[in-house]
Design a protein around this motif. Structure first.
Motif, PDB file in Angstrom:
ATOM      1  N   ASP A  83       0.861  -1.180   0.000  1.00  0.00           N
ATOM      2  CA  ASP A  83       0.000   0.000   0.000  1.00  0.00           C
ATOM      3  C   ASP A  83       0.901   1.235   0.000  1.00  0.00           C
ATOM      4  OD1 ASP A  83      -1.990   1.832   0.185  1.00  0.00           O
ATOM      5  OD2 ASP A  83      -2.695   1.251   2.172  1.00  0.00           O
ATOM      6  N   LEU A  84       1.134   1.785  -1.187  1.00  0.00           N
ATOM      7  CA  LEU A  84       2.000   2.943  -1.325  1.00  0.00           C
ATOM      8  C   LEU A  84       1.179   4.228  -1.303  1.00  0.00           C
ATOM      9  CD1 LEU A  84       4.384   1.705  -4.172  1.00  0.00           C
ATOM     10  CD2 LEU A  84       4.863   1.778  -1.722  1.00  0.00           C
ATOM     11  N   PRO A  85       1.735   5.310  -0.781  1.00  0.00           N
ATOM     12  CA  PRO A  85       1.012   6.582  -0.746  1.00  0.00           C
ATOM     13  C   PRO A  85       1.040   7.277  -2.109  1.00  0.00           C
ATOM     14  CG  PRO A  85       3.166   6.855   0.238  1.00  0.00           C
ATOM     15  CD  PRO A  85       3.049   5.398  -0.100  1.00  0.00           C
ATOM     16  N   ILE A  86       0.387   6.654  -3.078  1.00  0.00           N
ATOM     17  CA  ILE A  86       0.314   7.186  -4.438  1.00  0.00           C
ATOM     18  C   ILE A  86      -1.121   7.595  -4.722  1.00  0.00           C
ATOM     19  CG2 ILE A  86       0.483   6.579  -6.886  1.00  0.00           C
ATOM     20  CD1 ILE A  86       2.830   4.764  -6.168  1.00  0.00           C
ATOM     21  N   ARG A  87      -1.297   8.831  -5.161  1.00  0.00           N
ATOM     22  CA  ARG A  87      -2.633   9.381  -5.402  1.00  0.00           C
ATOM     23  C   ARG A  87      -2.849   9.579  -6.903  1.00  0.00           C
ATOM     24  NH1 ARG A  87      -4.349  14.883  -5.627  1.00  0.00           N
ATOM     25  NH2 ARG A  87      -2.205  15.476  -5.130  1.00  0.00           N
ATOM     26  N   PRO A  88      -3.715   8.786  -7.535  1.00  0.00           N
ATOM     27  CA  PRO A  88      -3.985   8.979  -8.963  1.00  0.00           C
ATOM     28  C   PRO A  88      -4.881  10.202  -9.176  1.00  0.00           C
ATOM     29  CG  PRO A  88      -4.617   6.758  -8.214  1.00  0.00           C
ATOM     30  CD  PRO A  88      -4.424   7.606  -7.007  1.00  0.00           C
ATOM     31  N   VAL A  89      -4.553  10.993 -10.188  1.00  0.00           N
ATOM     32  CA  VAL A  89      -5.260  12.244 -10.438  1.00  0.00           C
ATOM     33  C   VAL A  89      -5.573  12.378 -11.932  1.00  0.00           C
ATOM     34  CG1 VAL A  89      -5.067  14.765 -10.363  1.00  0.00           C
ATOM     35  CG2 VAL A  89      -4.189  13.405  -8.473  1.00  0.00           C
TER      36      VAL A  89
ATOM     37  N   ASP B 111      12.758   1.607  -5.034  1.00  0.00           N
ATOM     38  CA  ASP B 111      13.326   0.985  -3.837  1.00  0.00           C
ATOM     39  C   ASP B 111      12.905  -0.477  -3.777  1.00  0.00           C
ATOM     40  OD1 ASP B 111      14.690   0.762  -1.451  1.00  0.00           O
ATOM     41  OD2 ASP B 111      13.335   2.024  -0.287  1.00  0.00           O
ATOM     42  N   ARG B 112      13.465  -1.180  -2.814  1.00  0.00           N
ATOM     43  CA  ARG B 112      13.047  -2.552  -2.552  1.00  0.00           C
ATOM     44  C   ARG B 112      11.809  -2.554  -1.658  1.00  0.00           C
ATOM     45  NH1 ARG B 112      16.910  -5.855  -4.500  1.00  0.00           N
ATOM     46  NH2 ARG B 112      18.974  -4.904  -4.792  1.00  0.00           N
ATOM     47  N   HIS B 113      11.000  -3.566  -1.792  1.00  0.00           N
ATOM     48  CA  HIS B 113       9.871  -3.759  -0.900  1.00  0.00           C
ATOM     49  C   HIS B 113      10.406  -3.843   0.542  1.00  0.00           C
ATOM     50  CE1 HIS B 113       6.499  -5.755   1.083  1.00  0.00           C
ATOM     51  NE2 HIS B 113       5.759  -5.546   0.009  1.00  0.00           N
ATOM     52  N   PRO B 114       9.761  -3.196   1.502  1.00  0.00           N
ATOM     53  CA  PRO B 114      10.302  -3.176   2.867  1.00  0.00           C
ATOM     54  C   PRO B 114      10.387  -4.543   3.536  1.00  0.00           C
ATOM     55  CG  PRO B 114       8.111  -2.168   2.766  1.00  0.00           C
ATOM     56  CD  PRO B 114       8.557  -2.370   1.362  1.00  0.00           C
ATOM     57  N   GLN B 115       9.651  -5.531   3.026  1.00  0.00           N
ATOM     58  CA  GLN B 115       9.719  -6.869   3.614  1.00  0.00           C
ATOM     59  C   GLN B 115      10.426  -7.874   2.723  1.00  0.00           C
ATOM     60  OE1 GLN B 115       5.203  -6.407   5.048  1.00  0.00           O
ATOM     61  NE2 GLN B 115       5.995  -8.465   5.401  1.00  0.00           N
TER      62      GLN B 115
ATOM     63  N   HIS C  34       6.468   7.050   6.625  1.00  0.00           N
ATOM     64  CA  HIS C  34       6.426   6.262   7.861  1.00  0.00           C
ATOM     65  C   HIS C  34       5.136   5.467   8.000  1.00  0.00           C
ATOM     66  CE1 HIS C  34      10.112   8.123   9.091  1.00  0.00           C
ATOM     67  NE2 HIS C  34       9.576   9.341   9.033  1.00  0.00           N
ATOM     68  N   SER C  35       4.094   5.862   7.282  1.00  0.00           N
ATOM     69  CA  SER C  35       2.803   5.175   7.421  1.00  0.00           C
ATOM     70  C   SER C  35       2.636   4.034   6.422  1.00  0.00           C
ATOM     71  CB  SER C  35       1.649   6.166   7.224  1.00  0.00           C
ATOM     72  OG  SER C  35       1.709   6.748   5.940  1.00  0.00           O
ATOM     73  N   LEU C  36       3.737   3.676   5.736  1.00  0.00           N
ATOM     74  CA  LEU C  36       3.649   2.639   4.718  1.00  0.00           C
ATOM     75  C   LEU C  36       3.100   1.343   5.289  1.00  0.00           C
ATOM     76  CD1 LEU C  36       4.418   2.080   1.727  1.00  0.00           C
ATOM     77  CD2 LEU C  36       6.547   1.105   2.599  1.00  0.00           C
ATOM     78  N   THR C  37       2.150   0.754   4.583  1.00  0.00           N
ATOM     79  CA  THR C  37       1.514  -0.491   5.026  1.00  0.00           C
ATOM     80  C   THR C  37       1.891  -1.625   4.098  1.00  0.00           C
ATOM     81  OG1 THR C  37      -0.363   0.729   5.899  1.00  0.00           O
ATOM     82  CG2 THR C  37      -0.681  -1.619   5.497  1.00  0.00           C
ATOM     83  N   THR C  38       2.305  -2.741   4.664  1.00  0.00           N
ATOM     84  CA  THR C  38       2.559  -3.945   3.878  1.00  0.00           C
ATOM     85  C   THR C  38       1.783  -5.096   4.490  1.00  0.00           C
ATOM     86  OG1 THR C  38       4.496  -4.529   5.192  1.00  0.00           O
ATOM     87  CG2 THR C  38       4.882  -3.184   3.256  1.00  0.00           C
ATOM     88  N   THR C  39       1.526  -6.080   3.655  1.00  0.00           N
ATOM     89  CA  THR C  39       0.825  -7.264   4.139  1.00  0.00           C
ATOM     90  C   THR C  39       1.554  -8.499   3.682  1.00  0.00           C
ATOM     91  OG1 THR C  39      -0.581  -7.281   2.187  1.00  0.00           O
ATOM     92  CG2 THR C  39      -1.416  -6.129   4.100  1.00  0.00           C
ATOM     93  N   ARG C  40       1.459  -9.539   4.448  1.00  0.00           N
ATOM     94  CA  ARG C  40       2.117 -10.801   4.082  1.00  0.00           C
ATOM     95  C   ARG C  40       1.140 -11.699   3.319  1.00  0.00           C
ATOM     96  NH1 ARG C  40       6.965 -11.852   6.242  1.00  0.00           N
ATOM     97  NH2 ARG C  40       7.697 -10.501   7.904  1.00  0.00           N
TER      98      ARG C  40
END
Length: 385
Positions: A216-222, A328-332, A379-385
């Motif tokens: 879940d990246l903080p990307i806003r489509p416009v 970048d690399r995925h944080p996990q 800092h609010s980046l969300t990842t899921t397994r």
């Protein structure tokens, strides 16, 4: 799940960044699969409605400048490889009211790089390009070696080059699920087939939110609009007028000369309506500001270009909160690379972004400084397994 095949690298999203990465990966000898929900180049991403500006004296500091210069080299290499014109060095004139934006830092950043830039006042600009009418509070940064790219042809050329190097392209394939561990990445598409690879690259552009089950990246489509206007003079023709950017009390704009009689193209970089993947884009003219904002800027600063609207189009931006990219690399999962959030100014860099991604896969690093594009800044980046 049916096994669709195994590869060294799977690229999810084969638009400008993904297709470039596919070429650089395949050229290095890796078995590469490109997956796209459409058939690139297409109208569903951010690369259609050419052209796109390419500039060198870039805002954002030396990291961007180094990438812009390398991108230029790679576009020329692709031209030679595919025997196709992709980059036109028309020059680019950056214009700004000093109260809104100053070019001083860009001038300082570019001083040691021999970019051949010219720092101009309003009077100098008005005399050199009489069809431009600026007030005294404007400054200009002219880059004679900059210009524009034929964006759709660029993607088409990278596609041609990638396939010639042995890459495989899967079109009209919507990704349904991604599963990764330290050994492999598995990508399942909606027809039930699952493809496996040692590495994956996610470059889904404005469609990144469709991958929220995995990242879940903080990307806003416009939703953004551009228009082509008929000038009343040939002074705006491509052999006489540069590409341009404009920071003004009317907003932030970018534009191009009239190429082959198509009309002067102008778009607004700031503002825009939010959009969600899968939703229809409102056609050009649905909102009064679609034409109104573009025309107002032209009437104020290039009135002889503010003629009949010849054509309007809509496209998509994908903004990050700070307008800088994500590379970048995925944080996990270190075997998954992320490339997104190119914020309406990324296309020119797609040649070098593809090279960077291939280097990260092959070498584990890149010689270019991409530290400012790290996902850890959110800092609010969300990842899921």
């Amino acid at each position: 799940m049916s096994n669709g095949g195994s590869y060294d690298v799977i690229v999810v999203g084969a638009g400008s960044m993904g297709m470039s990465a596919g070429y650089h990966l395949a050229r290095s000898g890796l078995r590469t699969l490109l997956i796209d929900a459409f058939d690139p180049p297409h109208q569903e991403g951010s690369h259609h409605g050419e052209p796109r500006l390419i500039r060198h004296a870039y805002h954002g500091g030396p990291a961007y400048i180094a990438m812009a210069l390398r991108a230029h080299e790679l576009w020329r290499e692709l031209e030679e490889l595919t025997r196709t014109e992709l980059l036109v060095q028309s020059g680019v004139l950056n214009l700004s009211a000093e109260s809104i934006y100053s070019y001083q830092q860009r001038v300082e950043d570019a001083q040691d790089l021999d970019l051949g830039i010219e720092y101009l006042n309003a009077d100098e600009i008005n005399k050199r390009w009489p069809v431009i009418q600026l007030t005294d509070d404007f400054k200009g940064l002219y880059e004679p070696r900059a210009g524009y790219l034929y964006s759709e042809q660029c993607v088409r050329s990278y596609r041609q080059a990638a396939l010639a190097e042995g890459a495989e392209l899967l079109t009209y394939a919507e990704v349904e699920h991604i599963e990764v561990n330290e050994r492999f990445a598995a990508v399942r598409i909606k027809d039930g087939r699952t493809f496996y690879a040692d590495h994956a690259i996610l470059s889904a552009g404005a469609w990144f939110s469709t991958l929220k089950g995995f990242i879940d990246l903080p990307i806003r489509p416009v939703r953004k609009v551009v228009g082509w206007f008929e000038p009343s003079t040939s002074a705006f023709d491509a052999d006489r007028f540069p590409g341009f950017t404009l920071n003004s009390p009317y907003g932030g704009y970018y534009g191009f000369p009239s190429i082959g009689g198509a009309g002067l193209k102008i778009g607004r970089h700031d503002t825009g309506e939010g959009w969600l993947p899968g939703q229809p884009l409102k056609p050009f003219g649905s909102l009064p500001e679609d034409e109104g904002d573009l025309r107002a800027a032209l009437e104020a600063y290039m009135p002889q270009a503010a003629g009949t609207l010849l054509r309007g189009a809509v496209c998509k931006y994908e903004f990050t909160p700070d307008d800088d990219f994500i590379i970048d690399r995925h944080p996990q999962y270190p075997n998954v690379l992320l490339a997104g959030g190119f914020s309406g100014h990324g296309f020119k860099f797609s040649s070098v972004v593809g090279e960077i991604l291939a280097d990260l896969v092959n070498k584990g690093s890149t010689s270019l400084d991409i530290s400012k594009f790290a996902v850890s800044r959110f800092h609010s980046l969300t990842t899921t397994r």
